[in-house]
Enzyme design. Structure first.
Site, mmCIF file in Angstrom:
data_model
loop_
_atom_site.group_PDB
_atom_site.id
_atom_site.type_symbol
_atom_site.label_atom_id
_atom_site.label_comp_id
_atom_site.label_asym_id
_atom_site.label_seq_id
_atom_site.Cartn_x
_atom_site.Cartn_y
_atom_site.Cartn_z
ATOM 1 N N ASP A 1 0.869 -1.180 0.000
ATOM 2 C CA ASP A 1 0.000 0.000 0.000
ATOM 3 C C ASP A 1 0.902 1.224 0.000
ATOM 4 O O ASP A 1 1.389 1.648 1.052
ATOM 5 C CB ASP A 1 -0.870 0.014 1.264
ATOM 6 C CG ASP A 1 -2.266 -0.517 1.025
ATOM 7 O OD1 ASP A 1 -2.768 -0.375 -0.099
ATOM 8 O OD2 ASP A 1 -2.856 -1.063 1.966
ATOM 9 N N HIS B 1 -12.612 -0.750 8.070
ATOM 10 C CA HIS B 1 -11.616 -1.392 8.923
ATOM 11 C C HIS B 1 -12.241 -1.855 10.238
ATOM 12 O O HIS B 1 -11.720 -2.745 10.905
ATOM 13 C CB HIS B 1 -10.466 -0.433 9.234
ATOM 14 C CG HIS B 1 -9.607 -0.123 8.049
ATOM 15 N ND1 HIS B 1 -9.886 0.899 7.172
ATOM 16 C CD2 HIS B 1 -8.490 -0.721 7.585
ATOM 17 C CE1 HIS B 1 -8.962 0.935 6.226
ATOM 18 N NE2 HIS B 1 -8.107 -0.047 6.454
ATOM 19 N N ASP C 1 -10.325 -6.432 -0.777
ATOM 20 C CA ASP C 1 -9.622 -5.660 0.234
ATOM 21 C C ASP C 1 -9.176 -6.646 1.314
ATOM 22 O O ASP C 1 -9.584 -7.826 1.317
ATOM 23 C CB ASP C 1 -10.555 -4.585 0.811
ATOM 24 C CG ASP C 1 -9.791 -3.395 1.390
ATOM 25 O OD1 ASP C 1 -8.567 -3.506 1.603
ATOM 26 O OD2 ASP C 1 -10.421 -2.355 1.620
#
Length: 446
Positions: A158, A280, A351
């Protein structure tokens, strides 16, 4: 803007204007908003509705014709042949990008070697310094080779710029992607292309610097359209609150990464910028109508796909207009929309499967593959997920051909990456060029 021009000239003309030919993996000129547009293309790289041969001709063998998302037809055919012969354990590994909890290069390599993983995602907790990062990427690459695979590992990071930069202090930290959006807005105000060129040049420079460190993937660019202060997750990671600006910026970044020979990952489909909850921690819900999604959230993904995006990351979002109440990562209708309505032919990657929105879901990896994912990113427990997927293939709960298809997609894009990297050597002064590109992007935005 004179400073921008000077810096771009110093970078050796890393932009589309004046560059001979087309970026690898793009079969014809395509447009971002405000540009010139050709007929829409299908996932194979041909204009929609155009046949592959003349009427009455027998079907041809796979050719070296590039698909929109990068690989050639022949590379995809080879990838399928390889995957067909693999065991359930090998197939399960090739659709997982693992999580590891160490700075020891050998721990990452052993995980890849023992579980036949596609590769790993490197995070800031795995990083010490440049020497250690190089040792890690080399060890993972060697582990894939030792497992009998003659294509590169998926070694991803990332590295968006701004607040999301896991290689801070090791690689050049580029500005937040919001700065790219500002550069595009300057273009629109001044009627030029310097901002778009700076965004593309920055992505190319960043991609080459990541390749110098041994990476083959980057989990960027962010194609989300932020809604501003009510958006707790994306914010400055998004190019803009304006869908057209975000679309132009993400497409330019994709082209830059393609030129660098790095696999980019447009994220987070169908668009996390409009969510008011953080995936998250919990599962956000997007209640926008399909037409609203098309006009806002989906536009940057459409433009990036046309620009040659090799991979799209699907976010943990319940999208009422597509699959109400179900995370898009686990929703067949979400993958179908991406494939059938948006014409995406490349790799679909989830993800992180360790995120709060989905981590407690039983059979999480199996369900994501059944829904249409090609690659599972960072399960909370990599070994357990590998074991669960293997058992599901062996029992028939997970259709073997579905996993063969998924693994072939991943292998094909890695064959593409290997080929393009061989054609585009990393310059000796790659760090200096990356720093110049970051400065050019900043200058173009103001």
């Amino acid at each position: 803007m004179l400073v921008v021009a000077a810096l771009l000239l110093a970078l050796g003309g890393w932009w589309l204007a004046g560059r001979p030919g087309l970026p690898v993996g793009q079969s014809g000129p395509v447009a971002d908003p405000g540009g010139q547009e050709t007929p829409a293309q299908g996932a194979s790289g041909r204009p929609s509705g155009e046949p592959s041969g003349q009427p009455g001709e027998p079907s041809e063998e796979p050719r070296d014709e590039a698909l929109v998302w990068g690989p050639t037809e022949a590379e995809l055919a080879r990838a399928r042949e390889l995957a067909q012969d693999w065991s359930a354990e090998q197939l399960a590994g090739q659709v997982i990008v693992g999580r590891y909890h160490s700075t020891d290069p050998e721990e990452a390599a052993a995980l890849v070697r023992d579980l036949h993983l596609a590769g790993v995602c490197v995070t800031s907790t795995n990083v010490v310094d440049a020497e250690q990062v190089l040792a890690t990427t080399a060890a993972v690459s060697a582990a894939v080779a030792a497992d009998g695979r003659d294509f590169p590992a998926v070694i991803g990071v990332d590295e968006e710029g701004g607040s999301v930069a896991h290689l801070r202090g090791v690689a050049t930290t580029f500005p937040a992607f919001q700065v790219a959006g500002s550069a595009i807005d300057v273009d629109r105000a001044e009627g030029g292309r310097a901002g778009r060129q700076a965004v593309q040049g920055a992505a190319r420079a960043a991609g080459l610097e990541l390749r110098a460190l041994g990476f083959t993937w980057v989990f960027a660019p962010v194609a989300d359209v932020t809604i501003g202060a009510a958006d707790p997750t994306i914010g400055s990671r998004s190019a803009s609150e304006d869908p057209r600006t975000a679309a132009t910026a993400s497409a330019a970044a994709v082209r830059g990464y393609v030129e660098a020979g790095l696999v980019s990952t447009v994220k987070h489909f169908p668009g996390h910028g409009g969510a008011t909850a953080n995936s998250h921690v919990e599962l956000p819900t997007l209640d926008a109508s399909l037409e609203e999604l098309r006009q806002r959230d989906l536009l940057p993904f459409k433009t990036s796909i046309r620009a040659g995006a090799p991979a799209v990351m699907v976010g943990h979002l319940a999208v009422s207009a597509i699959a109400p109440g179900v995370p898009a990562t686990l929703a067949p209708d979400a993958y179908a929309y991406l494939r059938e309505q948006m014409g995406f032919g490349g790799v679909t990657i989830t993800d992180s499967l360790g995120m709060g929105a989905v981590v407690e879901t039983p059979q999480l990896g199996v369900r994501a593959l059944q829904a249409g994912a090609d690659l599972l990113l960072m399960p909370a427990d990599t070994a357990r997920t590998h074991r669960t997927v293997t058992q599901a293939i062996e029992s028939g709960e997970l259709d073997r051909e579905r996993v063969v298809d998924a693994a072939a997609q991943v292998v094909a894009v890695q064959l593409w990456q290997q080929r393009v990297a061989g054609q585009e050597p990393v310059p000796l002064d790659v760090t200096e060029q990356a720093q110049l590109a970051a400065a050019a992007l900043e200058d173009a935005a103001y």
